[in-house]
Scaffold this motif. Structure first.
Motif, mmCIF file in Angstrom:
data_model
loop_
_atom_site.group_PDB
_atom_site.id
_atom_site.type_symbol
_atom_site.label_atom_id
_atom_site.label_comp_id
_atom_site.label_asym_id
_atom_site.label_seq_id
_atom_site.Cartn_x
_atom_site.Cartn_y
_atom_site.Cartn_z
ATOM 1 N N ARG A 10 -7.345 53.430 0.788
ATOM 2 C CA ARG A 10 -6.176 53.195 1.629
ATOM 3 C C ARG A 10 -6.435 53.657 3.058
ATOM 4 N NH1 ARG A 10 -0.534 55.794 -0.195
ATOM 5 N NH2 ARG A 10 -1.682 57.687 0.316
ATOM 6 N N GLY A 11 -7.125 54.808 3.219
ATOM 7 C CA GLY A 11 -7.453 55.285 4.553
ATOM 8 C C GLY A 11 -8.382 54.336 5.284
ATOM 9 N N PHE A 12 -9.354 53.767 4.538
ATOM 10 C CA PHE A 12 -10.266 52.813 5.155
ATOM 11 C C PHE A 12 -9.526 51.583 5.661
ATOM 12 C CE2 PHE A 12 -12.802 48.943 4.515
ATOM 13 C CZ PHE A 12 -13.804 49.169 5.452
ATOM 14 N N VAL A 13 -8.604 51.066 4.816
ATOM 15 C CA VAL A 13 -7.823 49.896 5.223
ATOM 16 C C VAL A 13 -6.990 50.202 6.452
ATOM 17 C CG1 VAL A 13 -5.965 48.339 4.519
ATOM 18 C CG2 VAL A 13 -7.755 48.937 2.896
ATOM 19 N N PHE A 14 -6.370 51.396 6.485
ATOM 20 C CA PHE A 14 -5.529 51.771 7.623
ATOM 21 C C PHE A 14 -6.344 51.840 8.910
ATOM 22 C CE2 PHE A 14 -3.926 55.180 10.382
ATOM 23 C CZ PHE A 14 -2.680 54.665 10.700
ATOM 24 N N TYR A 15 -7.485 52.526 8.859
ATOM 25 C CA TYR A 15 -8.303 52.653 10.064
ATOM 26 C C TYR A 15 -8.922 51.326 10.489
ATOM 27 C CZ TYR A 15 -7.889 57.728 9.779
ATOM 28 O OH TYR A 15 -7.390 58.996 9.755
ATOM 29 N N LEU A 16 -9.234 50.476 9.520
ATOM 30 C CA LEU A 16 -9.775 49.161 9.847
ATOM 31 C C LEU A 16 -8.749 48.327 10.605
ATOM 32 C CD1 LEU A 16 -12.048 47.054 9.515
ATOM 33 C CD2 LEU A 16 -10.970 46.370 7.365
ATOM 34 N N LEU A 17 -7.523 48.299 10.102
ATOM 35 C CA LEU A 17 -6.466 47.534 10.755
ATOM 36 C C LEU A 17 -6.117 48.133 12.110
ATOM 37 C CD1 LEU A 17 -4.114 46.864 7.710
ATOM 38 C CD2 LEU A 17 -5.658 45.262 8.817
ATOM 39 N N PHE A 63 -0.737 45.488 3.561
ATOM 40 C CA PHE A 63 -1.303 46.221 4.690
ATOM 41 C C PHE A 63 -1.900 45.256 5.722
ATOM 42 C CE2 PHE A 63 -1.772 49.861 1.569
ATOM 43 C CZ PHE A 63 -0.733 50.594 2.124
ATOM 44 N N LEU A 64 -2.539 44.191 5.245
ATOM 45 C CA LEU A 64 -3.065 43.184 6.174
ATOM 46 C C LEU A 64 -1.935 42.509 6.936
ATOM 47 C CD1 LEU A 64 -5.937 41.428 4.185
ATOM 48 C CD2 LEU A 64 -6.138 42.690 6.324
ATOM 49 N N ARG A 87 8.079 48.164 8.587
ATOM 50 C CA ARG A 87 8.731 47.995 7.291
ATOM 51 C C ARG A 87 7.727 47.526 6.237
ATOM 52 N NH1 ARG A 87 12.565 49.725 3.888
ATOM 53 N NH2 ARG A 87 13.096 48.096 2.377
ATOM 54 N N SER A 88 6.870 46.587 6.609
ATOM 55 C CA SER A 88 5.860 46.095 5.670
ATOM 56 C C SER A 88 4.850 47.183 5.317
ATOM 57 C CB SER A 88 5.136 44.876 6.256
ATOM 58 O OG SER A 88 6.041 43.833 6.521
ATOM 59 N N GLY A 146 -4.627 36.872 8.989
ATOM 60 C CA GLY A 146 -3.296 36.285 9.123
ATOM 61 C C GLY A 146 -2.891 35.448 7.934
ATOM 62 N N THR A 147 -3.809 34.635 7.413
ATOM 63 C CA THR A 147 -3.461 33.790 6.277
ATOM 64 C C THR A 147 -3.337 34.593 4.992
ATOM 65 O OG1 THR A 147 -5.830 33.272 6.026
ATOM 66 C CG2 THR A 147 -4.463 31.678 7.197
ATOM 67 N N VAL A 148 -4.172 35.615 4.828
ATOM 68 C CA VAL A 148 -4.039 36.466 3.648
ATOM 69 C C VAL A 148 -2.689 37.169 3.658
ATOM 70 C CG1 VAL A 148 -4.912 38.520 2.488
ATOM 71 C CG2 VAL A 148 -6.506 36.795 3.337
ATOM 72 N N GLY A 149 -2.266 37.609 4.855
ATOM 73 C CA GLY A 149 -0.968 38.257 4.967
ATOM 74 C C GLY A 149 0.188 37.284 4.962
ATOM 75 N N GLY A 150 -0.095 35.987 5.177
ATOM 76 C CA GLY A 150 0.951 34.983 5.173
ATOM 77 C C GLY A 150 1.714 34.877 6.472
#
Length: 426
Positions: free
Chosen positions: A6-13, A386-387, A178-179, A75-79
């Motif tokens: 989760r930390g990796f995803v946060f820092y990546l974004l 997260f994306l 919110r997301s 963007g498409t993965v997140g919709g």
């Protein structure tokens, strides 16, 4: 392991968002020939000169390709599409005028969403024996989103630039935060996912030709009205007749689907996308309001409805995989509607549009592939949330920062900052 991922995803974004914003700030301070142009097509209050750079190899096209690929994939993965990233990129990095940039942005969104839909048609529902594309939700929201977008585009030339910027910051930061908190909550509650069917069987199972044909009919009706409306005088009898003819189309399809869902709900508790949704008159009215509001805001900001629909589906309880697939499916219709109209109006250069659309097609497919694999391995569908949050946050930074800078410049130059007349601005 979970906290590290989760930390990796946060820092990546976060890094992706900051990198885009710094690129925008740097280029906006060094590209003098484009510093006086507006970033949003729909909010332009003045006529801008058409600027179409040549498609040739340079650092600008390389950077645009990288940002376009990452933006389309995430963007498409997140919709949500990624229009909030593409428009600043095309104006400040490549050098397009704002109207052409917005048109090419729609081409990129259409390409990425089309390839994502094709990929999702071969993916099973993660928890139930139902299609991963929720056609009921698509039929419920698509006509209201299209109606809202046409209203928002018509009003966009009336609203002042500073107000557009304020709306972007409030809306995008609100939905992204919110997301993000929704993703954290889901991260703590997630369970294993399972898959069973073979690929050809999944494709046939996910296709519902009756619903698809109905969605195409709504799309074609709106497109025909927009094409005809572009050739009539603004605020004339025929203009208003065509404008208001969109309402019975949208309300008719929405009403048909609303009655269907309400009738089924009265017979039994209706489960959609693995979440219990009570289709009471109040909830159906709320969906109609959110659909029109999302489309209006999307048309007003020039970002389409993905930034509203994606978070909204999550909010009503749709699981991330289905929310992403359904939002992208609806977004394919709304973006292609704009692309056809822009093509007829000759708003974008074909070579550039085809190149960046090809980049987005590849990004949409491989983005879905890698993220779905990662979700399956980690058993964490919240990565999709997260994306979604990261792309909206990046859009808030890029469009918000540029918008604030432009508003300050307009104040310093004593430019008009109020509302414009509706008819005189069309």
């Amino acid at each position: 392991m979970a906290m590290a991922t989760r930390g990796f995803v946060f820092y990546l974004l976060s890094g992706f968002s900051v990198a885009i914003t710094l690129s925008v700030l740097f280029l906006n301070s060094n590209v003098g020939s484009h510093s006086n142009e507006r970033i949003f097509l729909s909010s332009s209050n003045s006529v801008t000169e058409k600027v179409w750079p040549k498609l040739e190899f340079s650092w600008r096209i390389v950077l645009a390709t990288v940002i376009g690929f990452l933006g389309s994939a995430c963007g498409t993965v997140g919709g949500v599409g990624g229009g909030g990233i593409f428009v600043p990129m095309l104006t400040l990095i490549v050098g397009f005028d704002t109207k052409s940039a917005a048109a090419i942005s729609k081409c990129m969104i259409m390409g990425a969403s089309a390839s994502s839909v094709w990929y999702n048609l071969r993916v099973p529902h993660p928890t139930k024996d139902v299609p991963i594309l929720d056609y009921d939700l698509a039929l419920l929201f698509q006509p209201m989103l299209l109606l809202g977008i046409t209203v928002g585009v018509a009003l966009s030339v009336v609203f002042p630039y500073w107000l557009i910027t304020v709306l972007i910051i409030i809306l995008f930061l609100g939905t992204s935060s919110r997301s993000f908190f929704k993703g954290i909550q889901m991260w703590k509650e997630e369970t294993d996912l399972n898959q069973s069917k073979a690929s050809p069987e999944i494709l046939r199972f996910n296709l519902s030709w009756k619903n698809i044909l109905l969605l195409i009919a709504v799309w074609a009706s709106f497109l025909l009205i927009q094409i005809v409306k572009n050739d009539v005088a603004p605020c004339g009898i025929w203009y208003w007749a065509l404008f208001f003819s969109q309402f019975p189309i949208a309300l008719g399809v929405f009403g048909y689907e609303a009655v269907k869902l309400y009738t089924e709900h009265k017979k039994r508790t209706q489960y959609i996308c693995g979440a219990s949704i009570e289709w009471t008159p109040m909830h159906i009215a709320f969906c109609a309001f959110c659909g029109i509001l999302g489309g209006t805001v999307g048309g007003l900001l020039g970002s389409g409805g993905g930034f509203i629909l994606g978070p909204l589906l999550l909010e009503i309880g749709v699981i991330p995989q289905v929310a992403s697939a359904t939002a992208t499916f609806v977004m394919m219709f709304s973006s292609s509607l704009s692309v056809v109209e822009f093509y007829l109006l000759k708003r974008f250069p074909i070579p550039y549009a085809l190149y960046l659309m090809a980049v987005s097609v590849l990004a949409g497919f491989w983005g879905q592939y890698f993220i779905r694999k990662l979700v399956a391995i980690l058993k964490r569908a919240s990565l999709i949330v997260f994306l979604l949050s990261g792309v909206i946050f990046a859009s808030a930074l890029t469009m918000g920062v540029v918008g604030i800078e432009k508003s300050i410049t307009m104040i310093q130059n004593h430019e008009f900052m109020g509302f414009l007349g509706f008819c005189s601005s069309q």
